[in-house]
Design an enzyme around this catalytic site. Structure first.
Site, short mmCIF file in Angstrom:
data_model
loop_
_atom_site.label_atom_id
_atom_site.label_comp_id
_atom_site.label_asym_id
_atom_site.label_seq_id
_atom_site.Cartn_x
_atom_site.Cartn_y
_atom_site.Cartn_z
CG HIS A 55 -1.96 -1.07 1.21
ND1 HIS A 55 -3.24 -0.94 0.71
CD2 HIS A 55 -1.89 -2.36 1.66
CE1 HIS A 55 -3.90 -2.08 0.86
NE2 HIS A 55 -3.10 -2.96 1.42
CG ASN A 101 -7.96 -4.34 1.01
OD1 ASN A 101 -7.28 -3.35 1.25
ND2 ASN A 101 -7.46 -5.55 0.98
FE1 HDE Z 1 -2.41 -4.86 5.37
N1 HDE Z 1 -0.61 -4.07 5.89
N2 HDE Z 1 -1.75 -6.69 5.92
N3 HDE Z 1 -4.15 -5.73 4.75
N4 HDE Z 1 -3.08 -3.10 4.81
C1 HDE Z 1 -0.27 -2.78 5.78
O1 HDE Z 1 0.80 -1.55 7.45
C2 HDE Z 1 -0.65 -6.94 6.64
C3 HDE Z 1 -4.49 -7.04 4.83
C4 HDE Z 1 -4.33 -2.79 4.39
O2 HDE Z 1 -3.19 3.43 4.09
C5 HDE Z 1 1.04 -2.48 6.42
O3 HDE Z 1 1.02 0.65 7.90
C6 HDE Z 1 -0.58 -8.34 6.97
C7 HDE Z 1 -5.89 -7.22 4.62
C8 HDE Z 1 -4.41 -1.38 4.05
O4 HDE Z 1 -1.54 3.30 5.52
C9 HDE Z 1 1.48 -3.83 6.99
C10 HDE Z 1 -1.68 -8.91 6.40
C11 HDE Z 1 -6.38 -5.98 4.39
C12 HDE Z 1 -3.14 -0.88 4.31
C13 HDE Z 1 0.33 -4.72 6.60
C14 HDE Z 1 -2.41 -7.88 5.75
C15 HDE Z 1 -5.28 -5.06 4.47
C16 HDE Z 1 -2.34 -1.96 4.80
C17 HDE Z 1 2.04 -1.78 5.55
C18 HDE Z 1 -2.05 -10.38 6.41
C19 HDE Z 1 -7.83 -5.58 4.07
C20 HDE Z 1 -2.68 0.54 4.08
C21 HDE Z 1 2.06 -0.32 6.02
C22 HDE Z 1 -2.50 -10.85 7.63
C23 HDE Z 1 -8.74 -5.87 5.12
C24 HDE Z 1 -2.90 1.41 5.26
C25 HDE Z 1 1.26 -0.31 7.20
C26 HDE Z 1 -2.52 2.83 4.93
C27 HDE Z 1 -1.01 -1.82 5.20
C28 HDE Z 1 0.29 -6.01 6.97
C29 HDE Z 1 -3.59 -8.14 5.03
C30 HDE Z 1 -5.47 -3.66 4.25
C31 HDE Z 1 2.82 -4.34 6.53
C32 HDE Z 1 0.52 -9.01 7.77
C33 HDE Z 1 -6.67 -8.55 4.68
C34 HDE Z 1 -5.62 -0.65 3.52
O5 HDE Z 1 1.57 -3.79 8.37
#
Ligand code: HDE
Length: 736
Positions: free
Chosen positions: A115, A188
């Site tokens: 993201h 999302n």
């Molecule tokens: Fe994320 N995700 N994600 N994700 N995600 C990040 O956090 C992660 C997942 C989502 O505008 C990171 O601050 C793992 C699902 C958004 O700043 C990180 C898993 C969904 C954003 C991270 C998921 C998301 C992130 C990277 C699997 C939808 C942007 C930067 C378990 C429900 C937030 C940060 C923004 C961002 C990890 C899966 C949505 C690396 C480990 C499912 C919208 O922490």
């Protein structure tokens, strides 16, 4: 060789440049003449908008602020470094120069590992229906109350500078600054995910991002590593249907849905739990672009989505979403065909209706992109009292990841001191010190319990108002395991596919053929088709045919596909469009001599529909209409291709048509609009351009004549259907 005098060789007493904004890099600061005395008081005003916490430099009215170092020392010359003589070496002693370069060298923080490309805006959430019956969360109690909000939209796979129209999931991360602390709903625009267990996330993202040896392709899944991983991960099949649909090439961030994805809990004052799934529904309706269009938008305007959001908010057309909740209890969860803890499954709205409880309005752009959009830190574990987690293994993993990632990105534990991340309610604890600590309490007590009294002793825990977790009983052997109840990977993928309108089903097939045609290894292509056989036989046959391969055997399925899950209209974009042209944009290709009355009628109809228009002309200075009125252009023809607009009109004179007929960009303008199934309005003089572009004989009922004011109104009304999809059958080889 004669020497050109170096700019620094200019005598110190040179006159200020004539152009105050000009580039007289050799002279003294052009502003110098109007500078106040060096000791004039400068007040740094911290932004009242709280977003950036940014300073605006202010002096007494009418005075220009003095440029200073970070330490406040006034700067006399910001154009030349300090040298030993006009042509001598730069001196280490030049503190201003060193500080300026040092700061510049450290301007970047690590981009988000996923993201990275995102765009944010401020607004508010307003409760329209109380949820007090099921949740004690303060934000859900009082109808009409507004809670400040910050939202960041994003793509997932691309780097920070990648184009907006990549085929990708969109992040929809919402921070609500509630009176009981920040609630981050980090969702999302797709209600399911690729994987069922957070331990697979690094593999998924590695596979999706550029391949490690070559570092390409950027911001796209059309490559071997991605499809290899997917072909070996059947649980991703439901998500694959969504990402291959038009959901991943949205027209605007204003036209996407948002989903919390996981099942969460709401808790009432007694600790009673109700399961909940969160939905954001765009007031502007759902809309996407065509794939060929997305590819071209990425070249014409890589910032298409952020520009659209910025323009909409600044013009007062505030994007809005309704917050909906699906509420259900254990009985429903037990009776449902699938596990409500499995993030690769939805609960169809026909089974559990979405109750609308509020609205989200974005009404303010950021003051400073870095301070707000780049530094905002979302944490899935930020939920206020009255909201709680379920055991969804993906959510559990995320609750670890988001805190951890902020330390890397923002460099220390005090990122909550940044204005964009700080709560807007009273807060206090005994955490202290660390890098860049801004919130440093006075007094002696920095621990608790303490006996320094109610005021000096600092904050105390509150068992009544404080956060409590749902007292869920948990027992079982310690093991690495995937629940049997997560084993059906195909039934809801099929349900999604059968819920789509025929044109949407075609687009899914097209997208799969496109992506798999970029995959080099035939065995990977074939493995994907073997999964599609468990989803829909027509789809798998279409894709196999599009790839020119024989149908492989169906993949081994842990559970047979349930073939008759009822279609759900809520899953289709086509069935949830806006039905009007409101908030959309018409591109008007205009030349000198175009009919003035018609132009006025057309822009009047656009305005009445709540839409906007932009003029494209052979020269950026604009066009002079038949009555002598001049109209400024927003784009020169080759800078304003039709992909930037929802519909187009061609208003030209005979001479204008002849001019454009000799211009490749003008011909592309109309052929692309035609190929992308757009509504086209054309004055009779425009015929020549369509002839030379080779499409005059193909014009259909969505290519409407523009001669009178009545025509103009009828055309804009027709544009409300957004696209004339039946045309696709005529313009696409894959449809034949
Ligand atoms: Fe994320 N995700 N994600 N994700 N995600 C990040 O956090 C992660 C997942 C989502 O505008 C990171 O601050 C793992 C699902 C958004 O700043 C990180 C898993 C969904 C954003 C991270 C998921 C998301 C992130 C990277 C699997 C939808 C942007 C930067 C378990 C429900 C937030 C940060 C923004 C961002 C990890 C899966 C949505 C690396 C480990 C499912 C919208 O922490």
């Amino acid at each position: 060789m004669p020497k050109t005098p170096a700019p620094s060789a200019k005598p110190k007493n040179a006159k200020p440049a004539a152009d105050p904004g000009g580039a007289d890099i050799g002279g003294e600061s052009p502003q110098k003449a109007s500078l106040p005395p060096a000791d004039a008081a400068i007040s740094h005003v911290y932004g009242e908008t709280q977003g950036s916490g940014g300073e605006t430099h202010q002096t007494a009215q009418g005075e220009v602020a003095v440029l200073t170092t970070q330490h406040g020392i006034p700067v006399a010359d910001d154009q030349n470094s300090l040298k030993q003589g006009p042509r001598g070496p730069t001196l280490l002693e030049d503190a201003h120069f060193r500080e300026k370069i040092f700061h510049f060298d450290h301007e970047r923080i690590p981009e988000r590992v996923v993201h990275a490309r995102g765009y944010g805006a401020h607004g508010y959430f307003e409760l329209t229906d109380s949820l007090a019956d099921v949740s004690r969360a303060d934000v859900f109690q009082r109808v009409g109350e507004r809670t400040p909000a910050f939202v960041r939209f994003s793509t997932v796979a691309g780097s920070k500078g990648s184009p907006d129209l990549a085929r990708d999931v969109r992040g929809f991360a919402v921070k609500l600054y509630t009176q009981q602390g920040n609630w981050d709903l980090v969702g999302n625009n797709i209600p399911v995910f690729f994987i069922q267990d957070a331990i697979k996330f690094p593999d998924l993202i590695h596979a999706a991002k550029p391949e490690p040896d070559r570092d390409f392709p950027q911001a796209q899944t059309a490559h071997d590593n991605f499809w290899d991983f997917i072909s070996l991960t059947p649980e991703s099949m439901h998500m694959v249907m969504w990402i291959m649909s038009d959901r991943t090439i949205p027209r605007s961030l204003r036209t996407i849905e948002g989903f919390g994805v996981h099942t969460f809990r709401l808790l009432d004052a007694e600790g009673k739990s109700t399961f909940v799934k969160f939905h954001w529904k765009p007031k502007a309706g759902l809309q996407s672009v065509a794939w060929n269009e997305a590819v071209k938008i990425n070249g014409a305007d890589p910032d298409f989505h952020r520009r659209d959001l910025w323009d909409a908010i600044n013009s007062g057309d505030f994007p809005q979403w309704e917050l909906g909740v699906q509420l259900f209890d254990d009985d429903f969860a037990d009776s449902f065909d699938f596990d409500v803890l499995d993030p690769t499954k939805i609960i169809p709205e026909e089974l559990v209706p979405v109750r609308i409880v509020g609205r989200l309005v974005l009404d303010r752009v950021v003051d400073n992109f870095f301070a707000e959009t780049e530094q905002v830190a979302f944490l899935t574990h930020n939920v206020p009292p009255g909201i709680d987690f379920s055991n969804d293994p993906l959510l559990q993993g995320r609750n670890f990841s988001y805190l951890d990632t902020q330390l890397k990105r923002l460099g220390g534990p005090n990122f909550t001191h940044l204005p964009i991340n700080a709560p807007k309610c009273p807060m206090g604890n005994f955490q202290q010190d660390g890098h860049m600590a801004m919130r440093n309490p006075k007094g002696r007590a920095n621990y608790e319990p303490n006996s320094w009294g109610p005021t000096a002793g600092g904050p105390r825990e509150d068992p009544v108002r404080g956060f409590t977790s749902y007292a869920e009983a948990a027992d079982g052997p310690k093991q690495r395991v995937r629940s049997e109840s997560f084993a059906d990977h195909y039934s809801q993928a099929r349900q999604f596919f059968t819920s789509q309108a025929p044109i949407e089903q075609k687009h899914i097939g097209d997208a799969l053929v496109f992506e798999l045609s970029k995959v080099e290894r035939p065995d990977i292509r074939s493995r994907i088709v073997s999964h599609l056989r468990n989803i829909d036989e027509t789809l798998s046959a279409t894709v196999a045919d599009g790839l020119g391969i024989d149908l492989p055997e169906p993949a081994q399925a842990a559970r047979p596909t349930i073939m008759d899950l009822p279609p759900s209209d809520a899953l289709s974009i086509a069935k949830n469009g806006p039905g009007s042209f409101e908030g959309r944009k018409l591109g008007i290709l205009l030349t000198d001599g175009a009919d003035a009355a018609l132009f006025k009628a057309l822009i009047g109809a656009v305005d009445k529909a709540g839409a906007v228009y932009e003029v494209i002309a052979p020269k950026i200075a604009g066009a002079t209409l038949s009555d002598g009125t001049s109209v400024a252009a927003k784009h020169k023809v080759d800078g304003g291709p039709s992909v930037l607009f929802d519909a187009v009109a061609v208003l030209v004179s005979d001479a204008g048509a002849a001019l454009l007929a000799g211009d490749a960009a003008a011909k592309d303008f109309v052929t692309d609009a035609f190929a992308h199934c757009k509504f086209i309005g054309l004055s009779k003089e425009a015929q020549l351009l369509f002839e030379k572009a080779g499409i005059a004989d193909d014009l259909d009922e969505a290519c409407l004549p523009l001669a009178t004011a009545k025509d103009a109104n009828a055309f804009v009304a027709a544009c409300g259907a957004l696209r004339h999809w039946p045309r696709e059958m005529a313009v696409d080889l894959d449809a034949k």
